[in-house]
Design an enzyme around this catalytic site. Structure first.
Site, PDB file in Angstrom:
ATOM      1  N   LYS A 144      39.887  39.620  38.944  1.00 33.99           N
ATOM      2  CA  LYS A 144      41.207  39.758  38.290  1.00 33.99           C
ATOM      3  C   LYS A 144      41.532  41.154  37.952  1.00 33.99           C
ATOM      4  CE  LYS A 144      41.149  35.616  38.775  1.00 33.99           C
ATOM      5  NZ  LYS A 144      41.844  35.130  40.245  1.00 33.99           N
ATOM      6  N   ASP A 169      48.111  34.980  40.859  1.00 35.90           N
ATOM      7  CA  ASP A 169      47.524  33.816  39.948  1.00 35.90           C
ATOM      8  C   ASP A 169      46.566  34.266  38.842  1.00 35.90           C
ATOM      9  OD1 ASP A 169      45.036  31.085  40.854  1.00 35.90           O
ATOM     10  OD2 ASP A 169      46.873  31.139  39.557  1.00 35.90           O
ATOM     11  N   ASN A 170      46.762  33.384  37.694  1.00 32.57           N
ATOM     12  CA  ASN A 170      45.686  33.625  36.566  1.00 32.57           C
ATOM     13  C   ASN A 170      45.946  34.532  35.855  1.00 32.57           C
ATOM     14  OD1 ASN A 170      43.449  33.332  39.344  1.00 32.57           O
ATOM     15  ND2 ASN A 170      43.762  31.670  37.720  1.00 32.57           N
ATOM     16  N   GLU A 199      44.290  25.481  36.976  1.00 30.64           N
ATOM     17  CA  GLU A 199      44.174  24.274  37.764  1.00 30.64           C
ATOM     18  C   GLU A 199      43.403  23.197  37.106  1.00 30.64           C
ATOM     19  OE1 GLU A 199      43.733  27.384  38.424  1.00 30.64           O
ATOM     20  OE2 GLU A 199      41.737  28.059  39.224  1.00 30.64           O
TER      21      GLU A 199
HETATM   22  O1  LIG Z   1      34.724  35.038  41.516  1.00 31.95           O
HETATM   23  C1  LIG Z   1      34.956  35.563  42.725  1.00 31.95           C
HETATM   24  N1  LIG Z   1      36.437  35.332  43.254  1.00 31.95           N
HETATM   25  C2  LIG Z   1      37.234  34.455  42.749  1.00 31.95           C
HETATM   26  C3  LIG Z   1      38.308  35.185  41.949  1.00 31.95           C
HETATM   27  N2  LIG Z   1      39.030  34.149  41.061  1.00 31.95           N
HETATM   28  C4  LIG Z   1      38.689  34.024  39.956  1.00 31.95           C
HETATM   29  O2  LIG Z   1      37.720  34.443  39.414  1.00 31.95           O
HETATM   30  C5  LIG Z   1      39.277  32.732  39.296  1.00 31.95           C
HETATM   31  C6  LIG Z   1      38.652  32.218  38.079  1.00 31.95           C
HETATM   32  C7  LIG Z   1      39.249  30.963  37.256  1.00 31.95           C
HETATM   33  C8  LIG Z   1      38.531  30.623  36.214  1.00 31.95           C
HETATM   34  C9  LIG Z   1      39.309  30.029  35.112  1.00 31.95           C
HETATM   35  C10 LIG Z   1      38.745  29.798  33.998  1.00 31.95           C
HETATM   36  C11 LIG Z   1      37.398  29.607  33.770  1.00 31.95           C
HETATM   37  F1  LIG Z   1      36.704  29.087  32.795  1.00 31.95           F
HETATM   38  C12 LIG Z   1      36.607  29.957  34.829  1.00 31.95           C
HETATM   39  C13 LIG Z   1      37.271  30.464  36.118  1.00 31.95           C
HETATM   40  C14 LIG Z   1      40.419  30.421  37.970  1.00 31.95           C
HETATM   41  C15 LIG Z   1      40.933  31.016  39.070  1.00 31.95           C
HETATM   42  O3  LIG Z   1      42.096  30.413  39.578  1.00 31.95           O
HETATM   43  C16 LIG Z   1      40.531  32.114  39.680  1.00 31.95           C
HETATM   44  O4  LIG Z   1      41.181  32.527  40.714  1.00 31.95           O
HETATM   45  C17 LIG Z   1      34.188  36.237  43.778  1.00 31.95           C
HETATM   46  C18 LIG Z   1      32.810  36.143  43.492  1.00 31.95           C
HETATM   47  C19 LIG Z   1      32.083  37.068  44.551  1.00 31.95           C
HETATM   48  O5  LIG Z   1      30.646  36.838  44.368  1.00 31.95           O
HETATM   49  N3  LIG Z   1      32.636  37.576  45.406  1.00 31.95           N
HETATM   50  C20 LIG Z   1      33.934  37.835  45.294  1.00 31.95           C
HETATM   51  N4  LIG Z   1      34.703  37.005  44.611  1.00 31.95           N
HETATM   52 MG   LIG Z   2      42.860  31.592  40.806  1.00 33.37          MG
END
Ligand SMILES: O=C(NCCNC(=O)c1cc(-c2ccc(F)cc2)cc(O)c1O)c1cc(O)ncn1
Ligand SMILES: [Mg+2]
Length: 214
Positions: A144, A169-170, A199
């Site tokens: 984010k 998103d988010n 979601e």
């Molecule tokens: O975390 C990496 N990408 C996901 C990004 N997306 C999110 O973080 C994300 C999180 C949430 C979310 C919402 C509430 C909650 F309690 C926990 C998580 C929802 C969503 O819809 C997202 O899209 C990542 C890791 C890594 O090692 N390398 C590259 N990228």
């Molecule tokens: Mg998302």
């Protein structure tokens, strides 16, 4: 050891969905996330809004930042017009490996290119590497805190054109406050918020649609 959540999600797709049927792949992932394990896919409720924006734009060139397991990749790719192509950037190689198999199970591998690496490293090279002039549509769903620096980079690289549609998103949960402030205040964007829910939960979340005005 054992399996990871993305691997268990992939197994649910392979066990429940029909090869080549993208709707059944989407349904299998939503079923897994509702009834087995929550996962951070855009989901069915926000996915319906994503579908309507993609259908409206009907992009020839689309970019997704943050592939994860390929759920939104499949949602976007299944709605691309003939000749349309989607490039999706994923930093995490384990996510990318699962996403490639989910996308292939949906039969959409010919319209999609999964690119592994950091978005900030790749964006300056997309034109020369993929022959992209500019993007018609960009879906932001990766870390984010990278939303804002990455759209500034897209602007600087000339990869946005008058009318390019960004969908993020988010913007409420986990939240992207600096991005929201920028697109809502900038004279270069016309922004609109679509309220929804995180979601598979009742928590508030939503998508921000921003049209680049050049
Ligand atoms: O975390 C990496 N990408 C996901 C990004 N997306 C999110 O973080 C994300 C999180 C949430 C979310 C919402 C509430 C909650 F309690 C926990 C998580 C929802 C969503 O819809 C997202 O899209 C990542 C890791 C890594 O090692 N390398 C590259 N990228
Ligand atoms: Mg998302």
């Amino acid at each position: 050891t054992g399996t990871t959540r993305p691997q268990r999600l992939l197994r649910a797709v392979q066990e429940r969905a029909t090869r080549g049927d993208s709707e059944s792949v989407i349904a299998a992932i939503d079923h897994f996330c509702r009834h087995q394990e929550w996962a951070m896919n855009v989901g069915d409720e926000k996915g319906f809004i994503l579908d309507s924006v993609v259908s409206e734009v009907s992009p020839q060139t689309a970019l997704e930042l943050g592939t994860y397991c390929g759920y939104s990749t499949v949602r976007i790719a299944r709605l691309l017009p003939p000749g349309g192509h989607l490039i999706t950037l994923e930093f995490n190689p384990n996510y990318a490996a699962v996403a490639r198999q989910v996308i292939a199970w949906a039969g959409l591998e010919d319209m999609v290119q999964v690119v592994e690496g950091a978005s900030g490293d790749w964006i300056p090279h997309l034109r020369e590497h993929f022959g992209i002039e500019s993007f018609d549509f960009v879906f932001l769903d990766h870390w984010k805190e990278l939303y804002l620096p990455d759209i500034k980079l897209l602007e600087e690289c000339g990869l946005l054109r008058k009318g390019t549609v960004l969908l993020a998103d988010n913007v409420v949960c986990p939240g992207t406050p600096d991005y929201l402030e920028y697109v809502r205040k900038s004279q270069s964007y016309e922004s609109h918020y679509f309220g929804s829910h995180l979601e598979y939960t009742r928590a508030e979340d939503g998508l921000e649609k921003s049209v680049y005005l050049g």
